[in-house]
Design a protein around this motif. Structure first.
Motif, PDB file in Angstrom:
ATOM      1  N   TYR A  24       0.832  -1.206   0.000  1.00  0.00           N
ATOM      2  CA  TYR A  24       0.000   0.000   0.000  1.00  0.00           C
ATOM      3  C   TYR A  24       0.870   1.261   0.000  1.00  0.00           C
ATOM      4  O   TYR A  24       0.581   2.229  -0.713  1.00  0.00           O
ATOM      5  N   ALA A  25       1.923   1.254   0.806  1.00  0.00           N
ATOM      6  CA  ALA A  25       2.801   2.423   0.877  1.00  0.00           C
ATOM      7  C   ALA A  25       3.500   2.677  -0.448  1.00  0.00           C
ATOM      8  O   ALA A  25       3.616   3.825  -0.897  1.00  0.00           O
ATOM      9  N   MET A  26       3.962   1.628  -1.088  1.00  0.00           N
ATOM     10  CA  MET A  26       4.655   1.792  -2.368  1.00  0.00           C
ATOM     11  C   MET A  26       3.694   2.236  -3.460  1.00  0.00           C
ATOM     12  O   MET A  26       4.058   3.014  -4.348  1.00  0.00           O
ATOM     13  N   ALA A  27       2.460   1.764  -3.386  1.00  0.00           N
ATOM     14  CA  ALA A  27       1.451   2.225  -4.343  1.00  0.00           C
ATOM     15  C   ALA A  27       1.163   3.710  -4.159  1.00  0.00           C
ATOM     16  O   ALA A  27       0.999   4.453  -5.134  1.00  0.00           O
ATOM     17  N   ARG A  28       1.108   4.173  -2.906  1.00  0.00           N
ATOM     18  CA  ARG A  28       0.887   5.604  -2.650  1.00  0.00           C
ATOM     19  C   ARG A  28       1.994   6.447  -3.261  1.00  0.00           C
ATOM     20  O   ARG A  28       1.766   7.594  -3.656  1.00  0.00           O
ATOM     21  N   GLN A  47      -7.351  -6.645  -3.951  1.00  0.00           N
ATOM     22  CA  GLN A  47      -8.621  -5.932  -4.018  1.00  0.00           C
ATOM     23  C   GLN A  47      -8.487  -4.512  -3.495  1.00  0.00           C
ATOM     24  O   GLN A  47      -9.032  -3.561  -4.083  1.00  0.00           O
ATOM     25  N   HIS A  48      -7.768  -4.351  -2.382  1.00  0.00           N
ATOM     26  CA  HIS A  48      -7.591  -3.014  -1.810  1.00  0.00           C
ATOM     27  C   HIS A  48      -6.764  -2.129  -2.741  1.00  0.00           C
ATOM     28  O   HIS A  48      -7.116  -0.963  -2.966  1.00  0.00           O
ATOM     29  N   LEU A  49      -5.702  -2.671  -3.289  1.00  0.00           N
ATOM     30  CA  LEU A  49      -4.863  -1.891  -4.208  1.00  0.00           C
ATOM     31  C   LEU A  49      -5.658  -1.427  -5.414  1.00  0.00           C
ATOM     32  O   LEU A  49      -5.585  -0.261  -5.828  1.00  0.00           O
ATOM     33  N   LYS A  50      -6.418  -2.325  -6.000  1.00  0.00           N
ATOM     34  CA  LYS A  50      -7.144  -1.986  -7.236  1.00  0.00           C
ATOM     35  C   LYS A  50      -8.336  -1.078  -6.965  1.00  0.00           C
ATOM     36  O   LYS A  50      -8.758  -0.324  -7.851  1.00  0.00           O
ATOM     37  N   LYS A  51      -8.870  -1.137  -5.750  1.00  0.00           N
ATOM     38  CA  LYS A  51      -9.935  -0.206  -5.388  1.00  0.00           C
ATOM     39  C   LYS A  51      -9.414   1.220  -5.348  1.00  0.00           C
ATOM     40  O   LYS A  51     -10.073   2.166  -5.817  1.00  0.00           O
ATOM     41  N   LEU A  52      -8.215   1.385  -4.796  1.00  0.00           N
ATOM     42  CA  LEU A  52      -7.627   2.721  -4.674  1.00  0.00           C
ATOM     43  C   LEU A  52      -6.964   3.180  -5.966  1.00  0.00           C
ATOM     44  O   LEU A  52      -6.984   4.373  -6.302  1.00  0.00           O
ATOM     45  N   TYR A  53      -6.360   2.227  -6.692  1.00  0.00           N
ATOM     46  CA  TYR A  53      -5.583   2.562  -7.888  1.00  0.00           C
ATOM     47  C   TYR A  53      -5.979   1.588  -9.007  1.00  0.00           C
ATOM     48  O   TYR A  53      -5.333   0.551  -9.189  1.00  0.00           O
TER      49      TYR A  53
END
Length: 264
Positions: A24-28, A47-53
């Motif tokens: 999550y941090a690296m995606a941010r 799922q969480h990653l793709k929801k945000l990005y």
């Protein structure tokens, strides 16, 4: 300096805890290509990653890091999908039994070592071999062919407390620190940055469920100078920093994030 991350990330132990929150941090910070590895499904993380990005792309691999062939295959799959490997977090690990040397069985000790130490070595070896084949992202003096972070522990720097007799775990994490330093020295001149993170106690769901007055973990919390455990997000942010250009002169470190626990 502010920093962003661009490229491909490979994370073991990505299904939960520190590995999940490192993703999550690296995606941010900008990563949009992830190889997510765990012995269990990484569905929640994806799922969480793709929801945000929504533009994130993932390769999802169920794997035991102690399996040499599987480790090599996972790097091959990552590069086949994304073309290169820029950031690796070797995070998969187990705690093992809370036993001293006179109490622990050889099989239990070796299992902890096989995952926490040999598994990190197998992954790091495969990552190094791939990173040596690729060029740096840019001509900047801050740039590297790739960056590797190994999850050690504050118990890779000091011995465990009497309340937490984690002999096998501490041994394995001291070995991770040694591996990190040895390979960092060898690989820095060849354009690969390698560091370790040494978290203190982290408030994972498992730890949170054991926190009550009089519990071992509550007793340990009182010993932390900041009087609390780390959030998983905080440790993920430190990992993102270690991968970034902001830490371009940080090489072979075992960066402690423990709220001051080991200062005492």
């Amino acid at each position: 300096m502010p920093f962003s991350l661009k490229g491909v990330a490979y994370i073991t132990g990505a299904g939960s805890g520190i590995g999940q929150h490192a993703a999550y941090a690296m995606a941010r910070q900008g990563v949009r290509s992830f190889a997510l590895i765990d012995r269990n499904p990484v569905t929640q993380t994806v799922q969480h990653l793709k929801k945000l990005y929504p533009d994130i792309k993932t390769v999802e691999i169920e794997m035991d890091v102690a399996d040499e062939a599987a480790v090599n295959d996972s790097i091959e799959m990552t590069v086949k999908e994304f073309g290169r490997l820029d950031y690796a977090l070797n995070n998969a690990g187990i705690g093992g039994a809370l036993k001293t040397t006179d109490q622990i069985d050889k099989e239990d000790f070796e299992r902890v070592m096989s995952i926490n130490t040999t598994g990190v070595w197998l992954c790091q070896r495969a990552q190094i071999r791939q990173m040596l084949k690729q060029e740096k992202w840019s001509d900047s003096y801050r740039a590297y062919r790739g960056s590797i972070v190994n999850t050690a522990s504050m118990y890779g720097k000091v011995g465990p407390t009497l309340n937490v007799p984690a002999t096998a775990y501490a041994t394995s994490k001291h070995a991770v620190v040694g591996l990190t330093k040895a390979d960092a020295i060898a690989m820095a001149p060849r354009g690969i940055k390698i560091n370790a993170i040494c978290p203190g106690y982290v408030l994972t769901p498992l730890v949170g469920s054991t926190m009550d007055k009089g519990s071992v973990m509550d007793d340990e919390r009182v010993k932390v100078p900041v009087q609390r455990f780390a959030s998983m997000e905080e440790i993920g942010d430190v990992i993102a920093f270690l991968h970034s250009d902001a830490s371009s002169y940080v090489v072979g470190s075992a960066l402690v994030a423990d709220g001051g626990f080991t200062c005492q």
